[in-house]
Design an enzyme around this catalytic site. Structure first.
Site, short mmCIF file in Angstrom:
data_model
loop_
_atom_site.label_atom_id
_atom_site.label_comp_id
_atom_site.label_asym_id
_atom_site.label_seq_id
_atom_site.Cartn_x
_atom_site.Cartn_y
_atom_site.Cartn_z
N ASP A 99 0.84 -1.22 0.00
CA ASP A 99 0.00 0.00 0.00
C ASP A 99 0.87 1.26 0.00
O ASP A 99 0.56 2.24 -0.68
CB ASP A 99 -0.92 -0.01 1.23
CG ASP A 99 -1.75 1.25 1.35
OD1 ASP A 99 -2.69 1.44 0.54
OD2 ASP A 99 -1.44 2.10 2.23
N ASP A 103 0.49 4.13 -2.64
CA ASP A 103 0.06 5.46 -2.19
C ASP A 103 1.21 6.47 -2.17
O ASP A 103 1.01 7.62 -1.79
CB ASP A 103 -0.54 5.38 -0.77
CG ASP A 103 -1.89 4.69 -0.75
OD1 ASP A 103 -2.46 4.48 -1.84
OD2 ASP A 103 -2.38 4.37 0.36
N ARG A 108 5.96 5.29 7.90
CA ARG A 108 5.04 4.28 8.44
C ARG A 108 5.57 3.87 9.80
O ARG A 108 6.76 3.57 9.93
CB ARG A 108 5.01 3.09 7.46
CG ARG A 108 4.40 1.80 7.95
CD ARG A 108 2.92 1.81 8.00
NE ARG A 108 2.29 2.02 6.71
CZ ARG A 108 0.96 2.28 6.58
NH1 ARG A 108 0.19 2.35 7.64
NH2 ARG A 108 0.45 2.49 5.39
N PHE A 235 -13.51 2.46 12.05
CA PHE A 235 -12.05 2.49 12.19
C PHE A 235 -11.40 3.16 10.98
O PHE A 235 -10.46 3.95 11.12
CB PHE A 235 -11.55 1.04 12.32
CG PHE A 235 -10.06 0.89 12.42
CD1 PHE A 235 -9.40 1.02 13.62
CD2 PHE A 235 -9.31 0.59 11.28
CE1 PHE A 235 -8.02 0.85 13.71
CE2 PHE A 235 -7.93 0.42 11.36
CZ PHE A 235 -7.29 0.56 12.58
N ASP A 240 -9.03 7.94 8.05
CA ASP A 240 -9.13 9.06 7.09
C ASP A 240 -9.05 10.40 7.81
O ASP A 240 -8.39 11.33 7.36
CB ASP A 240 -10.47 8.98 6.33
CG ASP A 240 -10.52 7.85 5.32
OD1 ASP A 240 -9.53 7.09 5.20
OD2 ASP A 240 -11.56 7.73 4.64
#
Ligand code: GPP
Ligand code: MG
Ligand code: MG
Ligand code: MG
Length: 354
Positions: A99, A103, A108, A235, A240
């Protein structure tokens, strides 16, 4: 609710199992005759990408089994639940490594994304496959003889398929070269988040523990799904919201949703409640790859009548009430479920800041 110390101890015990899992995977690569540099590469990838998160998904397998059993788990039961928990964390590692590439994310869990490590780059694609492959190696090694082995395999396979469907619609709704906000809606957002997040993050941990506990009645799985899907949606709305509003040093990642033209909860709220002037700001700045455009979008997010922080606070409270209502409707006798399974999971995520 468990004290802070009890929670830290549960986490430490769970983390202790990871070393054994990593050792088993590395022993396998060694037995295949892989060179030392390949074994070191896999070890680095495993330790960089699997253990450093919040571990909500993994811990929920252990917590669910314990609640269903209604008594402390034996050493062996604990180990097997923790192993399944780590299989979900491996799945999560597989999803996050890929991801972050898709993205174009920067950080992270408070460190650079794996693919951004100098030596890694596109090798991260293969590394993500190796995290996924580890799941099926471990399931075979530890559960092959159980009558519910196929159920475990099916759960991992089906939730993976569902998650990739969610990721697909997340990506194709966020066209990098053609921003068209009229393609977004809260209905589309609902479909994206249920598929990309709710199945693997909420249904999977509970369903795995239910299989281990021996629950076979399909209606019990349906009852669990009916609560865990809305919980997973809540969640991902948090995810978001936090993408734009959480300090990156707390969140551990730098939000990319505005730059990436994502159909996020925030932009859908802004489209629904914004004035025509605010809509123009969105049309002119959303999905542009520069910090000034992103800052303009963020500024109108907080302006009335969009007022995202206030609307999110209200959504959070209403979600908690709605989910608690659903939990209270569970028929424990008929389903063999325990309401506490869902209360425990909701408590892990309610009002989270990261
Ligand atoms: C969350 O999306 C969903 C996932 C990480 C699942 C990815 C699925 C694949 C099949 C790769 P997100 O992009 O909002 O997460 P984050 O904010 O953590 O980057
Ligand atoms: Mg994504
Ligand atoms: Mg992402
Ligand atoms: Mg996100």
């Amino acid at each position: 609710m468990a004290t802070k110390e009890a929670k830290a101890a549960a986490r430490a015990r769970f983390e202790g199992v990871f070393d054994q899992i990593a050792d088993e995977l590395l022993a396998y690569t060694k037995a295949q005759g892989m060179p030392a540099e390949a074994i070191k590469w896999y070890k680095d990838s495993l330790y960089y990408n699997v253990p450093g998160g919040k571990l909500n998904r993994g811990l929920s397998v252990v917590d669910t089994l314990e609640i269903l059993k209604g008594a402390p788990l034996s050493e062996d039961e604990y180990f097997r639940a923790a192993l399944l928990g780590w299989c979900i964390e491996l799945l999560q590692g597989f999803f996050l490594v890929s991801d972050d590439l898709m993205d174009a994310s920067i950080t992270r869990r408070g460190q650079p994304c794996w693919y951004r490590q100098k030596a890694v780059g596109n090798i991260a694609i293969n590394d993500s496959f190796m995290l996924e492959a580890a799941i099926y190696y471990l399931l075979k090694k530890h559960f092959r003889q159980e009558k519910y082995y196929v159920d475990l395999l099916e759960l991992f396979h089906e939730t993976t398929f569902q998650t990739t469907l969610g990721q697909l619609i997340d990506l194709i709704t966020a066209d990098e070269h053609h921003v068209d906000l009229s393609k977004f809606s809260l209905e589309k957002h609902h479909l994206i988040v249920v598929y990309k997040t709710a199945f693997y993050s909420f249904y999977l941990p509970v369903a795995l523990a239910m299989r281990v506990h021996g629950i076979q009645d399909e209606s019990a799985y349906k009852a669990a799904l009916d609560i865990l899907i809305p919980m997973g949606e809540y969640f991902q709305v948090q995810d978001d919201y936090l993408d734009a509003y959480a300090p990156p040093e707390v969140l551990g990642k730098i939000g990319t949703d505005i730059l990436d033209n994502k159909c996020s909860w925030n932009v859908n709220i802004a489209l629904k409640y914004g004035t025509p002037e605010q809509r123009k700001v969105l049309d002119d700045n959303y999905g542009k790859k520069d910090a000034e455009s992103e800052a303009r979008v963020k500024a109108i997010y907080s302006e009335a009548p969009i007022s995202i922080p206030e609307r999110f606070e209200k959504y959070e409270k209403e979600s908690h009430d709605r989910l608690t209502g659903l939990i209270n409707q569970i028929d424990e006798v008929k389903t063999g479920l325990k309401r506490d399974v869902f209360v425990s999971f909701l408590n892990k995520v309610y009002k989270r800041t990261k």
